[in-house]
Design a protein around this motif. Structure first.
Motif, PDB file in Angstrom:
ATOM      1  N   GLY A 181       0.655  -1.174   0.017  1.00 22.79           N
ATOM      2  CA  GLY A 181       0.024  -0.069   0.146  1.00 22.79           C
ATOM      3  C   GLY A 181       0.897   1.263  -0.007  1.00 22.79           C
ATOM      4  N   ALA A 182       2.136   1.251   0.250  1.00 24.83           N
ATOM      5  CA  ALA A 182       2.780   2.244   0.124  1.00 24.83           C
ATOM      6  C   ALA A 182       3.708   2.522  -1.043  1.00 24.83           C
ATOM      7  CB  ALA A 182       4.115   2.488   1.347  1.00 24.83           C
ATOM      8  N   VAL A 183       4.245   3.455  -1.319  1.00 29.05           N
ATOM      9  CA  VAL A 183       5.172   3.686  -2.490  1.00 29.05           C
ATOM     10  C   VAL A 183       6.620   4.319  -2.533  1.00 29.05           C
ATOM     11  CG1 VAL A 183       3.150   4.285  -4.059  1.00 29.05           C
ATOM     12  CG2 VAL A 183       4.236   6.276  -2.937  1.00 29.05           C
ATOM     13  N   ALA A 194      11.732 -10.030 -23.725  1.00 30.49           N
ATOM     14  CA  ALA A 194      10.750 -10.342 -23.009  1.00 30.49           C
ATOM     15  C   ALA A 194      10.838 -11.419 -21.986  1.00 30.49           C
ATOM     16  CB  ALA A 194       9.356 -10.837 -23.922  1.00 30.49           C
ATOM     17  N   GLU A 195      11.574 -12.586 -22.407  1.00 28.81           N
ATOM     18  CA  GLU A 195      11.655 -13.597 -21.577  1.00 28.81           C
ATOM     19  C   GLU A 195      12.800 -13.239 -20.310  1.00 28.81           C
ATOM     20  OE1 GLU A 195      13.396 -17.042 -23.466  1.00 28.81           O
ATOM     21  OE2 GLU A 195      11.826 -17.050 -24.941  1.00 28.81           O
ATOM     22  N   THR A 196      13.813 -12.320 -20.438  1.00 27.93           N
ATOM     23  CA  THR A 196      14.593 -11.775 -19.521  1.00 27.93           C
ATOM     24  C   THR A 196      13.681 -11.028 -18.522  1.00 27.93           C
ATOM     25  OG1 THR A 196      16.216 -11.574 -21.070  1.00 27.93           O
ATOM     26  CG2 THR A 196      16.594 -10.300 -18.998  1.00 27.93           C
ATOM     27  N   GLU A 197      12.644 -10.213 -19.001  1.00 28.80           N
ATOM     28  CA  GLU A 197      11.827  -9.759 -18.072  1.00 28.80           C
ATOM     29  C   GLU A 197      11.064 -10.667 -17.203  1.00 28.80           C
ATOM     30  OE1 GLU A 197       7.627  -7.559 -18.285  1.00 28.80           O
ATOM     31  OE2 GLU A 197       9.199  -6.405 -19.301  1.00 28.80           O
ATOM     32  N   ALA A 198      10.458 -11.700 -17.711  1.00 26.11           N
ATOM     33  CA  ALA A 198       9.802 -12.670 -16.998  1.00 26.11           C
ATOM     34  C   ALA A 198      10.555 -13.066 -15.925  1.00 26.11           C
ATOM     35  CB  ALA A 198       9.201 -13.733 -18.192  1.00 26.11           C
ATOM     36  N   ALA A 199      11.576 -13.473 -16.173  1.00 29.09           N
ATOM     37  CA  ALA A 199      12.791 -14.223 -15.105  1.00 29.09           C
ATOM     38  C   ALA A 199      13.012 -13.085 -13.957  1.00 29.09           C
ATOM     39  CB  ALA A 199      13.938 -14.677 -15.705  1.00 29.09           C
ATOM     40  N   ALA A 200      13.302 -12.006 -14.292  1.00 28.63           N
ATOM     41  CA  ALA A 200      13.217 -10.921 -13.173  1.00 28.63           C
ATOM     42  C   ALA A 200      11.764 -10.694 -12.563  1.00 28.63           C
ATOM     43  CB  ALA A 200      13.611  -9.580 -14.070  1.00 28.63           C
ATOM     44  N   ARG A 201      10.789 -10.491 -13.077  1.00 32.30           N
ATOM     45  CA  ARG A 201       9.635 -10.475 -12.401  1.00 32.30           C
ATOM     46  C   ARG A 201       9.393 -11.673 -11.253  1.00 32.30           C
ATOM     47  NH1 ARG A 201       4.680  -8.115 -14.527  1.00 32.30           N
ATOM     48  NH2 ARG A 201       4.979  -6.862 -16.363  1.00 32.30           N
ATOM     49  N   ALA A 202       9.812 -13.033 -11.984  1.00 32.39           N
ATOM     50  CA  ALA A 202       9.574 -14.287 -11.116  1.00 32.39           C
ATOM     51  C   ALA A 202      10.416 -14.268  -9.875  1.00 32.39           C
ATOM     52  CB  ALA A 202      10.043 -15.477 -11.899  1.00 32.39           C
ATOM     53  N   ALA A 203      11.633 -13.679 -10.134  1.00 34.19           N
ATOM     54  CA  ALA A 203      12.564 -13.744  -9.112  1.00 34.19           C
ATOM     55  C   ALA A 203      12.505 -12.298  -7.843  1.00 34.19           C
ATOM     56  CB  ALA A 203      14.143 -13.438  -9.658  1.00 34.19           C
ATOM     57  N   GLY A 204      11.601 -11.269  -8.345  1.00 35.36           N
ATOM     58  CA  GLY A 204      11.059 -10.473  -7.618  1.00 35.36           C
ATOM     59  C   GLY A 204      12.562  -9.359  -7.505  1.00 35.36           C
ATOM     60  N   ARG A 205      13.240  -9.238  -8.830  1.00 32.07           N
ATOM     61  CA  ARG A 205      14.255  -8.347  -8.695  1.00 32.07           C
ATOM     62  C   ARG A 205      13.796  -6.937  -8.909  1.00 32.07           C
ATOM     63  NH1 ARG A 205      16.460 -11.872 -12.831  1.00 32.07           N
ATOM     64  NH2 ARG A 205      17.159 -13.890 -11.942  1.00 32.07           N
ATOM     65  N   GLY A 206      14.748  -5.927  -8.247  1.00 27.06           N
ATOM     66  CA  GLY A 206      14.423  -4.695  -8.526  1.00 27.06           C
ATOM     67  C   GLY A 206      13.123  -4.131  -8.525  1.00 27.06           C
ATOM     68  N   ILE A 207      12.559  -3.655  -9.550  1.00 32.02           N
ATOM     69  CA  ILE A 207      11.270  -2.947  -9.183  1.00 32.02           C
ATOM     70  C   ILE A 207       9.905  -3.995  -9.210  1.00 32.02           C
ATOM     71  CG2 ILE A 207      11.734  -0.711 -10.653  1.00 32.02           C
ATOM     72  CD1 ILE A 207      10.621  -2.166 -12.969  1.00 32.02           C
ATOM     73  N   TRP A 208      10.468  -5.249  -9.397  1.00 36.31           N
ATOM     74  CA  TRP A 208       9.566  -6.349  -9.351  1.00 36.31           C
ATOM     75  C   TRP A 208       9.484  -6.939  -7.795  1.00 36.31           C
ATOM     76  CZ3 TRP A 208       6.906  -5.577 -13.443  1.00 36.31           C
ATOM     77  CH2 TRP A 208       7.375  -5.324 -14.566  1.00 36.31           C
ATOM     78  N   ARG A 209      10.010  -6.272  -6.994  1.00 38.00           N
ATOM     79  CA  ARG A 209       9.881  -6.595  -5.509  1.00 38.00           C
ATOM     80  C   ARG A 209       8.388  -6.150  -5.003  1.00 38.00           C
ATOM     81  NH1 ARG A 209      14.451  -3.968  -3.170  1.00 38.00           N
ATOM     82  NH2 ARG A 209      14.736  -2.515  -4.993  1.00 38.00           N
ATOM     83  N   GLY A 210       7.825  -5.021  -5.899  1.00 37.96           N
ATOM     84  CA  GLY A 210       6.295  -4.512  -5.395  1.00 37.96           C
ATOM     85  C   GLY A 210       5.612  -4.713  -6.813  1.00 37.96           C
ATOM     86  N   GLU A 228       7.318   2.635   3.462  1.00 40.46           N
ATOM     87  CA  GLU A 228       7.145   1.513   4.216  1.00 40.46           C
ATOM     88  C   GLU A 228       8.417   0.568   3.822  1.00 40.46           C
ATOM     89  OE1 GLU A 228       3.728  -0.885   4.251  1.00 40.46           O
ATOM     90  OE2 GLU A 228       2.468   0.801   5.087  1.00 40.46           O
ATOM     91  N   ALA A 229       8.875  -0.205   4.712  1.00 38.75           N
ATOM     92  CA  ALA A 229       9.977  -0.837   4.449  1.00 38.75           C
ATOM     93  C   ALA A 229       9.809  -1.825   3.477  1.00 38.75           C
ATOM     94  CB  ALA A 229      10.424  -1.877   5.662  1.00 38.75           C
ATOM     95  N   GLY A 230      10.903  -2.259   2.467  1.00 32.68           N
ATOM     96  CA  GLY A 230      10.744  -3.061   1.241  1.00 32.68           C
ATOM     97  C   GLY A 230      10.959  -2.117   0.134  1.00 32.68           C
ATOM     98  N   GLY A 231      10.738  -0.929   0.127  1.00 31.76           N
ATOM     99  CA  GLY A 231      11.239  -0.182  -0.843  1.00 31.76           C
ATOM    100  C   GLY A 231      12.715   0.552  -0.551  1.00 31.76           C
TER     101      GLY A 231
END
Length: 226
Positions: free
Chosen positions: A61-63, A128-144, A171-174
């Protein structure tokens, strides 16, 4: 024609089309997908990074100021290094659209892999496949949660509400910790600290965001007031 065939057989000429020439030289980072390479303005082909003023969600809920963070991280990785680019196009802003590499490694692929940019699939599906892997791993901006930069720009042009204004508390996490350069040296402000809200980060002046206190201390910064 016979002469050309003989030269080709002797290896003195190539029948393959030459790659499009592009700029090369030292990198200066403008934002997460735009560089100056040897003094030429380059828009990286096939990737789109959050805009400097853009914020992302933490998932709770935070940014946080993800656009500023992406620019900072891109600078840490590539600013001052030597790049070689292959021109793909010229965009409507007269920027060179190109694929660029440092030490033979594709900059666009590195940005997408580390969660610093999205695959710009409207123009290329190379990442596209590289992005999918980063999303799945929650890297960088994909942590939220992140709004696609092209949607963010469209909303801004239409005058609709966007995530341009980041709140004072995150909030913590960003990556919410503000690394500020002042008369007291390099200090960092935590959310909730007395001067957190009024502290503005200027990455051009060497200021930066941190994702944790441990990261800030490892980089040699001290907590405000300590």
């Amino acid at each position: 024609m016979a002469c050309f065939a003989i030269l080709a057989l002797l290896g003195l000429c190539s029948t393959e089309p030459a790659a499009a020439a592009g700029p090369s030289g030292m990198v200066a980072v403008i934002d997460g997908d735009t560089l100056d390479v040897g003094g030429a303005r380059v828009r990286l082909h096939g990737v789109d990074a959050p805009e400097n003023a853009q914020s992302c969600g933490t998932g709770s809920g935070a940014v946080w100021a993800c656009g500023d963070w992406v620019t900072q991280e891109t600078s840490l990785r590539f600013a001052g290094r030597e790049a070689v680019c292959e021109t793909v196009d010229i965009d409507r802003y007269d920027r060179i659209v190109a694929r660029c590499a440092v030490d033979g490694a594709d900059i666009g692929a590195a940005l997408v892999s580390n969660g610093l940019a999205l695959a710009y699939v409207e123009y290329s599906r190379d990442y596209a496949e590289t992005e999918a892997a980063a999303r799945a791993a929650g890297r960088g901006i994909w942590r939220g949660e992140v709004e696609a930069p092209w949607d963010w720009r469209r909303a801004k042009r239409a005058g609709r509400s966007t995530s341009e204004a980041a709140p004072e508390r995150v909030e913590a996490g960003g990556c919410a910790i503000k690394g500020n350069v002042s008369g007291g040296g390099r200090i960092y402000h935590m959310p909730g600290d007395p001067f957190y809200g009024r502290t503005k980060i200027d990455t051009g002046a060497g200021e930066r965001w941190f994702c944790s206190e441990a990261e800030a201390r490892r980089a040699g910064w001290r907590h405000a007031g300590s």
